[in-house]
Design a protein around this motif. Structure first.
Motif, mmCIF file in Angstrom:
data_model
loop_
_atom_site.group_PDB
_atom_site.id
_atom_site.type_symbol
_atom_site.label_atom_id
_atom_site.label_comp_id
_atom_site.label_asym_id
_atom_site.label_seq_id
_atom_site.Cartn_x
_atom_site.Cartn_y
_atom_site.Cartn_z
ATOM 1 N N ILE A 1 1.809 0.712 -13.795
ATOM 2 C CA ILE A 1 2.241 0.110 -12.537
ATOM 3 C C ILE A 1 1.230 0.361 -11.436
ATOM 4 N N VAL A 2 0.470 1.489 -11.550
ATOM 5 C CA VAL A 2 -0.572 1.789 -10.565
ATOM 6 C C VAL A 2 -1.657 0.715 -10.611
ATOM 7 N N GLY A 3 -2.064 0.351 -11.806
ATOM 8 C CA GLY A 3 -3.077 -0.687 -11.958
ATOM 9 C C GLY A 3 -2.592 -2.034 -11.447
ATOM 10 N N TYR A 4 -1.315 -2.346 -11.730
ATOM 11 C CA TYR A 4 -0.747 -3.622 -11.279
ATOM 12 C C TYR A 4 -0.720 -3.701 -9.758
ATOM 13 N N LEU A 5 -0.239 -2.626 -9.109
ATOM 14 C CA LEU A 5 -0.152 -2.623 -7.651
ATOM 15 C C LEU A 5 -1.538 -2.620 -7.022
ATOM 16 N N ASN A 6 -2.473 -1.922 -7.661
ATOM 17 C CA ASN A 6 -3.840 -1.889 -7.143
ATOM 18 C C ASN A 6 -4.478 -3.279 -7.200
ATOM 19 N N SER A 7 -4.233 -3.990 -8.301
ATOM 20 C CA SER A 7 -4.755 -5.350 -8.453
ATOM 21 C C SER A 7 -4.130 -6.289 -7.430
ATOM 22 N N LEU A 8 -2.809 -6.163 -7.258
ATOM 23 C CA LEU A 8 -2.109 -7.010 -6.292
ATOM 24 C C LEU A 8 -2.589 -6.721 -4.874
ATOM 25 N N GLY A 9 -2.794 -5.431 -4.583
ATOM 26 C CA GLY A 9 -3.282 -5.044 -3.257
ATOM 27 C C GLY A 9 -4.678 -5.564 -2.992
ATOM 28 N N ALA B 1 -4.477 -9.209 -2.069
ATOM 29 C CA ALA B 1 -3.968 -9.369 -0.708
ATOM 30 C C ALA B 1 -5.038 -9.013 0.320
ATOM 31 N N TYR B 2 -5.785 -7.941 0.042
ATOM 32 C CA TYR B 2 -6.843 -7.526 0.957
ATOM 33 C C TYR B 2 -7.910 -8.612 1.074
ATOM 34 N N TYR B 3 -8.294 -9.169 -0.069
ATOM 35 C CA TYR B 3 -9.305 -10.229 -0.063
ATOM 36 C C TYR B 3 -8.807 -11.445 0.712
ATOM 37 N N LEU B 4 -7.529 -11.752 0.536
ATOM 38 C CA LEU B 4 -6.955 -12.902 1.228
ATOM 39 C C LEU B 4 -6.955 -12.677 2.735
ATOM 40 N N ILE B 5 -6.608 -11.465 3.148
ATOM 41 C CA ILE B 5 -6.603 -11.145 4.584
ATOM 42 C C ILE B 5 -8.009 -11.247 5.151
ATOM 43 N N TYR B 6 -8.982 -10.686 4.420
ATOM 44 C CA TYR B 6 -10.366 -10.704 4.900
ATOM 45 C C TYR B 6 -10.930 -12.121 4.897
ATOM 46 N N GLN B 7 -10.634 -12.847 3.837
ATOM 47 C CA GLN B 7 -11.139 -14.205 3.702
ATOM 48 C C GLN B 7 -10.612 -15.110 4.798
ATOM 49 N N THR C 1 0.828 -1.207 0.000
ATOM 50 C CA THR C 1 0.000 0.000 0.000
ATOM 51 C C THR C 1 0.864 1.260 0.000
ATOM 52 N N ASP C 2 2.027 1.199 0.661
ATOM 53 C CA ASP C 2 2.963 2.334 0.607
ATOM 54 C C ASP C 2 3.466 2.548 -0.822
ATOM 55 N N ASP C 3 3.801 1.438 -1.474
ATOM 56 C CA ASP C 3 4.270 1.531 -2.873
ATOM 57 C C ASP C 3 3.167 2.069 -3.782
ATOM 58 N N LEU C 4 1.939 1.628 -3.542
ATOM 59 C CA LEU C 4 0.815 2.075 -4.358
ATOM 60 C C LEU C 4 0.580 3.576 -4.177
#
Length: 320
Positions: A55-63, A66-72, A40-43
């Motif tokens: 790269i913004v789209g790539y980091l946003n997708s990756l984030g 990760a968010y879904y994985l944490i919530y799930q 999120t800092d990189d984004l």
């Protein structure tokens, strides 16, 4: 920083994180959270300086992944309690093993220094333990009950006082890591010197066996827990002063989180040690030798099993 430099500097970490997200069992919850914070800092940085870049789209997708994985994977309270003891804490213990080793070395060296100093200089014991305690112990030795100090209070009040004091001392050892690892090492050294001087004092009165059997009934757990608290404190200090490849803030937050979990994991062991000291140690001279040895051995197996062997097993199991 130029965009190409930004990408080259962080590409390997992003790719590694992306691979781990595809196989989430490779990551502990703490590692997932730490990687997500960095991402999120990189984004945020990319949105500020390269808003039109892909790269913004790539980091946003990756984030988002990760968010879904944490919530799930957010565990229920009952599952979280179980996973804390069976997975989370052992993983942190394994990753902190070298800090525990350093803490153990500092403590053992300080015990030796305290012992040698007490044997060489009679005044050293009084300097370290205090005149009142030494005089009281000498009086107890003359009465034929050298460890009578363990019967000065009732069982329950003593349990509450001893357990509370031991937990307080261990957290002091831990928190002094905020000053630097040297802060924690100072308290380890101080406690080790006291233990060494105490044992040397009884050795000089031909009571080393008596004191050792009495002390290590509860001391096997208690002293081990203090050493482990020292390791957590050294970890805390190191995470701020030498953050490694992580940003200092991220490394410090990670160190605080990991160290705090280790300290919480030690509380039950201090409670068990306090129970033994309050309800069993007072009868040290009435308990058969074999019972003393069994309690000490069980305590040692508990410490070595959970804090050394089991973390190694968990590491091998989840990384095989």
């Amino acid at each position: 920083m130029r965009e190409i430099s930004f990408i080259q500097q962080n590409r390997e970490r992003w790719q590694s994180f992306e691979e781990k997200i595809a196989n989430p069992h490779q990551m502990s919850p703490d590692e997932l959270a730490d990687q997500y914070i960095q991402l999120t800092d990189d984004l945020s940085y990319a949105k500020t300086f390269y808003p039109e870049s892909s790269i913004v789209g790539y980091l946003n997708s990756l984030g988002s992944k990760a968010y879904y994985l944490i919530y799930q994977n957010k565990p229920e309270k009952s599952r979280r309690f179980f996973s804390f003891w069976t997975r989370e804490l052992p993983v942190d213990l394994y990753e902190s093993r070298y800090y525990f080793l350093l803490s153990f070395i500092v403590f053992v060296v300080s015990v030796i220094i305290g012992s040698v100093s007490a044997v060489k200089n009679d005044d050293f014991v009084r300097l370290v333990l205090g005149n009142q305690y030494v005089n009281m112990t000498l009086d107890n030795i003359e009465k034929g009950d050298p460890l009578a100090v363990y019967r000065q209070m009732g069982e329950v009040p003593m349990f509450l006082v001893i357990t509370g004091n031991n937990i307080f001392v261990s957290f002091v050892v831990f928190v002094f890591g905020l000053l630097s690892p040297l802060g924690t090492m100072y308290h380890l050294f101080r406690n080790g010197v006291m233990i060494g001087a105490f044992q040397a004092f009884f050795y000089q009165h031909s009571l080393l066996t008596v004191s050792s059997l009495g002390i290590f009934l509860h001391g096997t757990l208690e002293l081990s827990a203090i050493v482990l608290a020292g390791g957590a404190g050294i970890l805390l200090g190191k995470s701020f002063i030498w953050p490694g490849s992580l940003p200092r803030k991220s490394a410090f937050i990670k160190g605080v989180r990991k160290g705090t979990k280790i300290m919480l994991g030690l509380v039950p062991f201090f409670m068990i040690a306090g129970f033994i000291e309050s309800f069993i140690t007072r009868y040290y001279n009435q308990i058969p030798l074999i019972v003393n040895l069994v309690i000490i051995i069980i305590s040692l197996v508990l410490i070595l099993g959970y804090f050394i062997y089991y973390p190694i097993y968990i590491h091998k199991h989840y990384n095989s």
